[in-house]
Design a protein around this motif. Structure first.
Motif, PDB file in Angstrom:
ATOM      1  N   ASP A   1      40.932  36.049  41.456  1.00 25.01           N
ATOM      2  CA  ASP A   1      40.192  36.907  40.531  1.00 25.01           C
ATOM      3  C   ASP A   1      40.947  38.219  40.298  1.00 25.01           C
ATOM      4  OD1 ASP A   1      39.853  38.115  42.959  1.00 25.01           O
ATOM      5  OD2 ASP A   1      37.653  38.146  42.909  1.00 25.01           O
ATOM      6  N   GLN A   2      42.216  38.257  40.791  1.00 28.69           N
ATOM      7  CA  GLN A   2      43.082  39.417  40.588  1.00 28.69           C
ATOM      8  C   GLN A   2      44.446  38.952  40.060  1.00 28.69           C
ATOM      9  OE1 GLN A   2      42.223  42.532  40.853  1.00 28.69           O
ATOM     10  NE2 GLN A   2      40.278  42.396  41.954  1.00 28.69           N
ATOM     11  N   PRO A   3      44.471  38.244  38.936  1.00 30.28           N
ATOM     12  CA  PRO A   3      45.745  37.680  38.462  1.00 30.28           C
ATOM     13  C   PRO A   3      46.801  38.738  38.133  1.00 30.28           C
ATOM     14  CG  PRO A   3      44.041  37.478  36.782  1.00 30.28           C
ATOM     15  CD  PRO A   3      43.352  37.895  38.038  1.00 30.28           C
ATOM     16  N   GLU A   4      46.409  39.844  37.521  1.00 25.67           N
ATOM     17  CA  GLU A   4      47.380  40.875  37.159  1.00 25.67           C
ATOM     18  C   GLU A   4      47.930  41.559  38.402  1.00 25.67           C
ATOM     19  OE1 GLU A   4      45.679  43.553  34.354  1.00 25.67           O
ATOM     20  OE2 GLU A   4      45.435  42.010  32.789  1.00 25.67           O
TER      21      GLU A   4
ATOM     22  N   ALA B   1      32.088  58.401  47.173  1.00 24.12           N
ATOM     23  CA  ALA B   1      33.103  57.743  48.000  1.00 24.12           C
ATOM     24  C   ALA B   1      32.873  56.246  48.057  1.00 24.12           C
ATOM     25  CB  ALA B   1      33.088  58.337  49.412  1.00 24.12           C
ATOM     26  N   THR B   2      31.604  55.855  48.182  1.00 23.30           N
ATOM     27  CA  THR B   2      31.272  54.429  48.225  1.00 23.30           C
ATOM     28  C   THR B   2      31.632  53.755  46.913  1.00 23.30           C
ATOM     29  OG1 THR B   2      29.461  54.857  49.743  1.00 23.30           O
ATOM     30  CG2 THR B   2      29.421  52.764  48.563  1.00 23.30           C
ATOM     31  N   ALA B   3      31.384  54.445  45.802  1.00 22.59           N
ATOM     32  CA  ALA B   3      31.710  53.889  44.493  1.00 22.59           C
ATOM     33  C   ALA B   3      33.214  53.729  44.327  1.00 22.59           C
ATOM     34  CB  ALA B   3      31.141  54.783  43.393  1.00 22.59           C
ATOM     35  N   ALA B   4      33.985  54.719  44.847  1.00 18.57           N
ATOM     36  CA  ALA B   4      35.447  54.652  44.744  1.00 18.57           C
ATOM     37  C   ALA B   4      35.993  53.469  45.523  1.00 18.57           C
ATOM     38  CB  ALA B   4      36.064  55.954  45.256  1.00 18.57           C
ATOM     39  N   VAL B   5      35.441  53.247  46.732  1.00 20.54           N
ATOM     40  CA  VAL B   5      35.867  52.101  47.539  1.00 20.54           C
ATOM     41  C   VAL B   5      35.530  50.794  46.824  1.00 20.54           C
ATOM     42  CG1 VAL B   5      35.467  50.842  49.674  1.00 20.54           C
ATOM     43  CG2 VAL B   5      35.726  53.334  49.724  1.00 20.54           C
ATOM     44  N   ALA B   6      34.333  50.748  46.224  1.00 22.03           N
ATOM     45  CA  ALA B   6      33.902  49.533  45.535  1.00 22.03           C
ATOM     46  C   ALA B   6      34.785  49.232  44.328  1.00 22.03           C
ATOM     47  CB  ALA B   6      32.449  49.678  45.101  1.00 22.03           C
ATOM     48  N   ASP B   7      35.337  50.298  43.698  1.00 21.96           N
ATOM     49  CA  ASP B   7      36.166  50.129  42.516  1.00 21.96           C
ATOM     50  C   ASP B   7      37.619  49.801  42.858  1.00 21.96           C
ATOM     51  OD1 ASP B   7      34.026  50.615  40.890  1.00 21.96           O
ATOM     52  OD2 ASP B   7      34.471  52.751  40.604  1.00 21.96           O
ATOM     53  N   THR B   8      38.014  49.914  44.122  1.00 21.36           N
ATOM     54  CA  THR B   8      39.388  49.628  44.527  1.00 21.36           C
ATOM     55  C   THR B   8      39.604  48.114  44.595  1.00 21.36           C
ATOM     56  OG1 THR B   8      39.466  51.643  45.868  1.00 21.36           O
ATOM     57  CG2 THR B   8      41.134  49.961  46.311  1.00 21.36           C
ATOM     58  N   PRO B   9      40.508  47.591  43.768  1.00 22.93           N
ATOM     59  CA  PRO B   9      40.736  46.143  43.802  1.00 22.93           C
ATOM     60  C   PRO B   9      41.379  45.711  45.113  1.00 22.93           C
ATOM     61  CG  PRO B   9      42.361  47.214  42.405  1.00 22.93           C
ATOM     62  CD  PRO B   9      41.359  48.267  42.779  1.00 22.93           C
ATOM     63  N   VAL B  10      41.020  44.543  45.574  1.00 21.83           N
ATOM     64  CA  VAL B  10      41.542  43.995  46.827  1.00 21.83           C
ATOM     65  C   VAL B  10      42.428  42.795  46.517  1.00 21.83           C
ATOM     66  CG1 VAL B  10      40.960  42.911  49.027  1.00 21.83           C
ATOM     67  CG2 VAL B  10      39.534  44.768  48.141  1.00 21.83           C
TER      68      VAL B  10
ATOM     69  N   GLU C   1      40.396  24.792  51.922  1.00 25.61           N
ATOM     70  CA  GLU C   1      39.513  25.717  51.214  1.00 25.61           C
ATOM     71  C   GLU C   1      39.423  25.423  49.725  1.00 25.61           C
ATOM     72  OE1 GLU C   1      40.194  29.564  54.192  1.00 25.61           O
ATOM     73  OE2 GLU C   1      41.056  29.560  52.176  1.00 25.61           O
ATOM     74  N   GLY C   2      40.504  24.885  49.169  1.00 25.71           N
ATOM     75  CA  GLY C   2      40.504  24.549  47.750  1.00 25.71           C
ATOM     76  C   GLY C   2      40.295  25.765  46.861  1.00 25.71           C
ATOM     77  N   ALA C   3      39.631  25.568  45.738  1.00 21.42           N
ATOM     78  CA  ALA C   3      39.410  26.642  44.768  1.00 21.42           C
ATOM     79  C   ALA C   3      38.485  27.730  45.311  1.00 21.42           C
ATOM     80  CB  ALA C   3      38.845  26.072  43.474  1.00 21.42           C
ATOM     81  N   ARG C   4      37.826  27.474  46.435  1.00 20.52           N
ATOM     82  CA  ARG C   4      36.935  28.479  47.028  1.00 20.52           C
ATOM     83  C   ARG C   4      37.682  29.482  47.898  1.00 20.52           C
ATOM     84  NH1 ARG C   4      33.468  24.995  50.672  1.00 20.52           N
ATOM     85  NH2 ARG C   4      35.522  24.004  50.880  1.00 20.52           N
ATOM     86  N   THR C   5      38.973  29.313  48.038  1.00 17.82           N
ATOM     87  CA  THR C   5      39.754  30.175  48.917  1.00 17.82           C
ATOM     88  C   THR C   5      39.634  31.642  48.521  1.00 17.82           C
ATOM     89  OG1 THR C   5      41.949  30.589  49.859  1.00 17.82           O
ATOM     90  CG2 THR C   5      41.874  29.930  47.540  1.00 17.82           C
ATOM     91  N   GLN C   6      39.728  32.510  49.515  1.00 22.11           N
ATOM     92  CA  GLN C   6      39.729  33.948  49.275  1.00 22.11           C
ATOM     93  C   GLN C   6      41.137  34.463  48.976  1.00 22.11           C
ATOM     94  OE1 GLN C   6      36.786  35.874  49.217  1.00 22.11           O
ATOM     95  NE2 GLN C   6      36.020  33.765  49.197  1.00 22.11           N
ATOM     96  N   ALA C   7      42.132  33.592  49.131  1.00 23.86           N
ATOM     97  CA  ALA C   7      43.523  34.018  48.932  1.00 23.86           C
ATOM     98  C   ALA C   7      43.832  34.222  47.453  1.00 23.86           C
ATOM     99  CB  ALA C   7      44.472  32.991  49.524  1.00 23.86           C
TER     100      ALA C   7
END
Length: 325
Positions: free
Chosen positions: A250-253, A13-22, A71-77
């Motif tokens: 880090d999630q362009p697609e 379950a932990t691995a599945a959560v880790a593999d889910t893209p955010v 935040e610039g390029a460090r943003t989490q958005a």
């Protein structure tokens, strides 16, 4: 063996959560409120993306760009949702946004051709009042009246900024005189739309800066026809709200997939009765019953995107000067 099986299950379950893209989306607070479109949008997108969609509230619309600049390029958005055409030119100049690949047939009053931003809704700014109350028909009448109004701060709120552009587009060089006349009508200036509208509903002002579509909320959600927008004969300023992909994502697609989803029926059908705006692409079922009762401005006002920065700077200075006297 039971303990081993339980441990294996927890690891899986932990691995599945880790593999889910955010996918992280910065937006304004009212978008993700319980009554806003955020919850329904999140549910609909997650049903088809196999991802975890996370909205982050960043105050009101105009505050979004300020946070991203900080935040610039460090943003989490990964995506910023909630800018409008008064801010997009400035946003592109930061270099923090990437081009999109969305193609759609938009139902907008203007032609849309922007390589960086995708529109998701639009509307006209207006002063909302009680329907049984006589309202002014232009800014000069409002300034000459005893009516008390609540507006939003243009430095943090896109409606507040829209009001500055509205006055400037309608009156040009006469805008400072209009603001001087309006200064004693203003009860208070709030940081965002929610606070201002709440004060109006509590009876603290005769009118509030909002949208021509705001009475639809009361009519459809509350079966209350006691609110109306005042029609101004110099025209109403148009707001087109947009979303854009952050270049550092880090999630362009996944970001591209959301932007494409944003112009689909699944997203656009949520907008009219949650964000209480016109959808950028009218869904197959059309607009909800009640929208036909709204006022339609005789004249649409909007400052071209490439002129918005200069006009905004001048209008803000004029507003600050008038309110400080």
């Amino acid at each position: 063996m039971k303990y081993l099986a339980l441990a294996s299950g927890l690891i899986a379950a932990t691995a599945a959560v880790a593999d889910t893209p955010v996918l992280t989306i910065y937006t304004y607070d009212s978008f993700i409120s319980d009554w806003g479109p955020g919850p329904a949008v999140e549910k609909a997108f997650e049903a088809e993306c196999a991802c975890d969609l996370q909205f982050v509230g960043a105050g009101d619309g105009a505050a979004l760009l300020g946070r991203l600049k900080l935040e610039g390029a460090r943003t989490q958005a990964d995506i910023v949702l909630g800018l409008d055409t008064t801010l997009t030119h400035d946003a592109i100049a930061t270099g923090l946004f990437a081009p999109h690949s969305v193609s759609a047939s938009y139902d907008l009053p203007v032609t849309w051709d922007d390589a960086y931003f995708v529109p998701y809704d639009w509307g006209y700014f207006a002063f909302v009042k009680n329907a049984d109350q006589d309202g002014p028909s232009n800014f000069r009448e409002l300034a000459d009246s005893p009516l008390k109004i609540v507006i939003q701060d243009p430095r943090s709120s896109t409606p507040g900024l829209g009001l500055l552009m509205w006055v400037k587009a309608a009156y040009g060089d006469q805008a400072p005189a209009i603001w001087q006349g309006l200064a004693d009508n203003i009860v208070t200036v709030t940081k965002g739309w929610s606070e201002a509208y709440g004060l109006f509903l509590e009876g603290e002002a005769d009118m509030v800066l909002s949208y021509t579509t705001s009475p639809a909320y009361h009519l459809i959600a509350e079966q209350d026809d006691s609110k109306a927008a005042a029609a101004f004969d110099e025209g109403h300023y148009m707001q087109i709200e947009v979303a854009g992909k952050v270049a550092a994502t880090d999630q362009p697609e996944l970001a591209d997939k959301f932007l494409a989803f944003m112009v689909s029926d699944a997203f656009q059908s949520i907008i009219p009765t949650t964000n209480w705006m016109y959808p950028a692409v009218i869904p197959a079922d059309g607009l909800p019953k009640g929208f036909e009762t709204l006022i339609h401005p005789a004249k649409s006002l909007i400052v071209p995107v490439d002129m918005a920065d200069a006009v905004r700077a001048q209008a803000l200075e004029e507003w600050l000067t008038a309110l400080s006297q």
